[in-house]
Design a protein around this motif. Sequence first.
Motif, PDB file in Angstrom:
ATOM      1  N   ARG A  15       0.819  -1.070   0.018  1.00 35.50           N
ATOM      2  CA  ARG A  15       0.045  -0.065   0.117  1.00 35.50           C
ATOM      3  C   ARG A  15       1.022   1.257  -0.009  1.00 35.50           C
ATOM      4  O   ARG A  15       1.865   1.278   0.679  1.00 35.50           O
ATOM      5  CB  ARG A  15      -0.748  -0.032   1.309  1.00 35.50           C
ATOM      6  N   ARG A  16       0.669   2.194  -0.733  1.00 36.88           N
ATOM      7  CA  ARG A  16       1.350   3.324  -0.975  1.00 36.88           C
ATOM      8  C   ARG A  16       1.249   4.213   0.462  1.00 36.88           C
ATOM      9  O   ARG A  16      -0.005   4.125   1.005  1.00 36.88           O
ATOM     10  CB  ARG A  16       0.930   4.226  -2.200  1.00 36.88           C
ATOM     11  N   ARG A  17       2.322   4.760   0.862  1.00 41.18           N
ATOM     12  CA  ARG A  17       2.425   5.653   1.940  1.00 41.18           C
ATOM     13  C   ARG A  17       1.747   5.057   3.258  1.00 41.18           C
ATOM     14  O   ARG A  17       1.365   5.779   4.114  1.00 41.18           O
ATOM     15  CB  ARG A  17       1.487   7.203   1.838  1.00 41.18           C
ATOM     16  N   ALA A  18       2.072   3.638   3.403  1.00 40.91           N
ATOM     17  CA  ALA A  18       1.911   3.205   4.570  1.00 40.91           C
ATOM     18  C   ALA A  18       2.791   3.463   5.880  1.00 40.91           C
ATOM     19  O   ALA A  18       2.203   3.744   6.788  1.00 40.91           O
ATOM     20  CB  ALA A  18       2.108   1.575   4.306  1.00 40.91           C
ATOM     21  N   GLY A  19       3.841   3.984   5.599  1.00 39.81           N
ATOM     22  CA  GLY A  19       4.818   4.611   6.614  1.00 39.81           C
ATOM     23  C   GLY A  19       4.240   5.860   7.184  1.00 39.81           C
ATOM     24  O   GLY A  19       4.285   6.122   8.283  1.00 39.81           O
ATOM     25  N   ALA A  20       3.736   6.604   6.254  1.00 40.00           N
ATOM     26  CA  ALA A  20       3.337   8.005   6.848  1.00 40.00           C
ATOM     27  C   ALA A  20       2.115   7.787   7.681  1.00 40.00           C
ATOM     28  O   ALA A  20       1.665   8.219   8.524  1.00 40.00           O
ATOM     29  CB  ALA A  20       2.915   8.758   5.409  1.00 40.00           C
ATOM     30  N   GLU A  21       1.183   6.720   7.051  1.00 41.86           N
ATOM     31  CA  GLU A  21       0.070   6.412   7.982  1.00 41.86           C
ATOM     32  C   GLU A  21       0.355   5.784   9.145  1.00 41.86           C
ATOM     33  O   GLU A  21      -0.559   6.156  10.279  1.00 41.86           O
ATOM     34  CB  GLU A  21      -0.859   5.495   6.795  1.00 41.86           C
TER      35      GLU A  21
END
Length: 731
Positions: free
Chosen positions: A200-206
Motif C-alpha cells: 500500500r502506498r504511503r503506509a509509513g506515513a499512515e
Amino acid sequence: MSDDVSPKRRSDWAAPLGWAALYLAVIALGRLVVLSETGLALFWPAAGVATLWLLRGTTRREVLLDGALVAAVTGLYFAPAGPLAAVLLAGANLAQASVVRLVLAHGARRPVLGDIGPSLGRPTDLLRLAYAAGAAAVVGSLLGTPASWALTGDLSWSTAPAWVVRNACGTYVVAATVIALREARRERGGERPALTAEPRRRAGAELALAVLATAALGSLVFGADAQLPVTYLVLATSAWIGNRFAPWVGALHSLGFGTAAVVVTLLGWGPFAVLADPTTRAVGLQVFVAVTTSLVLLLALGAGERAALTHRLRRSESRATSRAALLDAVTEAMSDGLCVSDSRGRVVLANSAAAELGGADASGRHVHDPAAVAQSRIDGRPAQADDLPHARALRGESVAPTDVVRLDPDTGAERVLSVSAVPLDHDTVVEVVDSRDAGGATGPTSATDATAGPLAVVLLRDVTRERADGRVLASFAGVVAHDLKNPLTTVLSWAEMARDELDAGGGDPTTVRAHLDRLEGAAGRMERLIDDLLAYTLAGSAALRPTGLDLDAVVDEVTRDLGLGGHVVVEHEHLGRVRADELLTRQLVANLVSNAAKYVAPGVVPRVRISSCERGDRLEVRVTDNGVGIDRNDRGRVFESFFRSAATGDYPGTGLGLAICQRAVDRHGGQISALEGPGGVGTTIVLTLPLEPAASPSPGSEFITLAAALPVEAPGEGPGPLAGSPLRPTD
C-alpha cells in the motif's frame, strides 16, 4: 580432535548464554516496576522471555539444556532472598515455560522435545497462545504464590489471582510480539518485514500518523489532571493499526503502549493510578494491556488472513483465466468443430469451426446446433431429431462418429459431417450468448441461466473431401482393374496363339509376327497406364522442391524432348519466371503440349500457343490449341481421374493427363480450368503458378515459333516417352 570439537561446543553454548543474559536483564527490568505493597510487579516481561527461550530448542538436548538454564538463572538471581524463594521461583518459571511449550506442541501436533516452530499467522494461533499463557500462569501460581509469601512474608486471597494475571499477561504480550515479528521475517525470507499485509502506498506515513494519534489520545487519557472516563479512546487507534497494518506492527504498538501505561501508572498518573488497592491496580492495568494487544492482533491477523485469501483468490482467478484463455485458443485453433449443448438443446459453448460447419445467422455471431441441421444420414435415410448424436448424448449415450449430410440453407451445397457426442454431467451456471438484434443493437447480449442435468459434447469433422476421395478411389480401383485386365487378357490370348502356331511345327512366320506385334501393343498400353498411374500418384504425394524456373526454357526443353512425328508448331512469348517444383512443372507442360498435339482433327497441323500475364503474386499461363475442343458440359469434369470427353473417345489415352495437371497446379496453390478456344476452335487451358519473388514476368508481344519434328501419334498409339527425363506426357 579437541581443536575440531571445541569451536562446535562454543557455538552450542553461545545461544543459551545469550538468552541467559537477556533473561537476567529482563528480570532486573521487571523488578523496577514492583509494587512495594505486594511485592508483585505491574508487568512481568521475564515470563515471556523465559517462554521464548524454552520454545527455541529444536532437539531434545537443546530443550533440556534451556530448561535447566531457565531454572538455574532464576534461582541464582533470587538466591539473596533466601533458598526457599529461589527454589520456588525457579520451579514456577520453569513450569510456566514448560506448560506453554507442551500446549503449543500439542496444538501443532509436534513432539514436545522437538522442533515446535510456533507461528502466529491466524487468529486461532493467537487464541492458542493466550490459552497456553493462561494455563501456564495457573500452573506456575502453584509455586509462585508460596514464593511471593517467602519474598514478602505476606499472603492474601488476591496473591494467587494477581500472580496468574501478571504472568499470563507478560507471557502472552511478549511471546506474541516476538513470534509475530519472527513470522513476518520468515515470510519475507529474512528481509525487512512489510508494514502491511498487502502493498500500500504511503503506509509509513499512515503508521506515523497512527502513532501520533495514539500518543495524543494516550496523553489525554493518562496525562489529564482530572481523570476522565475516556480510557476506551485508545482502543480507536488500536483498531486502526490492527485493521491497516501487519500483526508485528500491531504487537509492537501494543507492547510499547503497554510499557508506557505501566510507567505512567507507577508515576501516579492515569486512570489506573487512582485505584487504591495495589492488587486491583496491577490486575486492571495488565488486563487492559492484554485486551489492547488481543484487539490489535486479532484485527491484524484477520486482515492478514483476508489479504492472503484475496491473494489466493486472485491467483486462482488469474490461473483460471489463463487456462480458460489457453483452452479458448486451443479450441479456436482446432479445425474440427466443438460445441456443448445443454439439456434444453441450447448451445452454451462453440468454437469458430463449429460455427462454420454448423452455420450461423446473418450477423455471424449466434451458433446454431450443428447436429440439428443435418438433413439426412450418409446412406440417404432421413435424420430424425431424437436420433441425432447430441440428442442421444443428452440421454446418456456415447455416440461413435456418425456421418450426416448437411445442406447449407443459403447455397444448398451438401456437406458430409462426421459427428460424435458424449454426455457430460456438469451442474453449473452458464452464460448463454445470443445475438438478437433488438432495436438496431449489433453487439451480442448475454443472460445467465442455471443449467442442471447432463450436457452433450459434440465433435464435428468435415469429411466431405475424404468421402469424395473414397468414392474416387473406388472408381479408380474399378477403372484400373478394367483397363489393366483388358490388355492383360490380350497379352495372354495372343501369347497362347503364338505358342500354338509354334507347337504346330513352327507355323507361318508372318502370322507369328502379327501375333507378337499385337502382344507387344497390348503390353505397351499396360506400360502407359502404369506410367500414368505412377505420374498421378507422384503429382499428389511427392515432396515439393520449389525453385526458380524460367518457363521459356522449360517449354523449349520439353518441346525438344517430345517425339511425336510429323510437325507441330509451338509458339510462346516471353513467359517469365515462377517458383515451382521442376519435375512437376515439366510434367505439367509435357501433358498440356502433348494433349494439344494429339487431339486434332485428321489432316490438321497441330498449333500450340502459350502466353502469360501477371495476376498479383501469380503468373497466369494460357495454353491454346486448334484441336477438336471439349464439349461445354464436359469442361468441368475433364480434370477428374479417368474421365474422357465424348470428343476424344476415338483417341487413345487413359484419362489421367489433365487430372495430373490439376494435381500439379493444386500442389502449388494455383487453379486450372478449361475454356473454349478463340473463335470457337480448340481449347484454352488456363492455370496459375506462383511468381518467383525476386523477379516478375516480362511478357512481350514477340513470339518464338518452333517447327519441331514432333511426330503426331498414329491412331491406336500413345505419345512416346520424354527423352532424357523420368517423366512422360499423358493424354
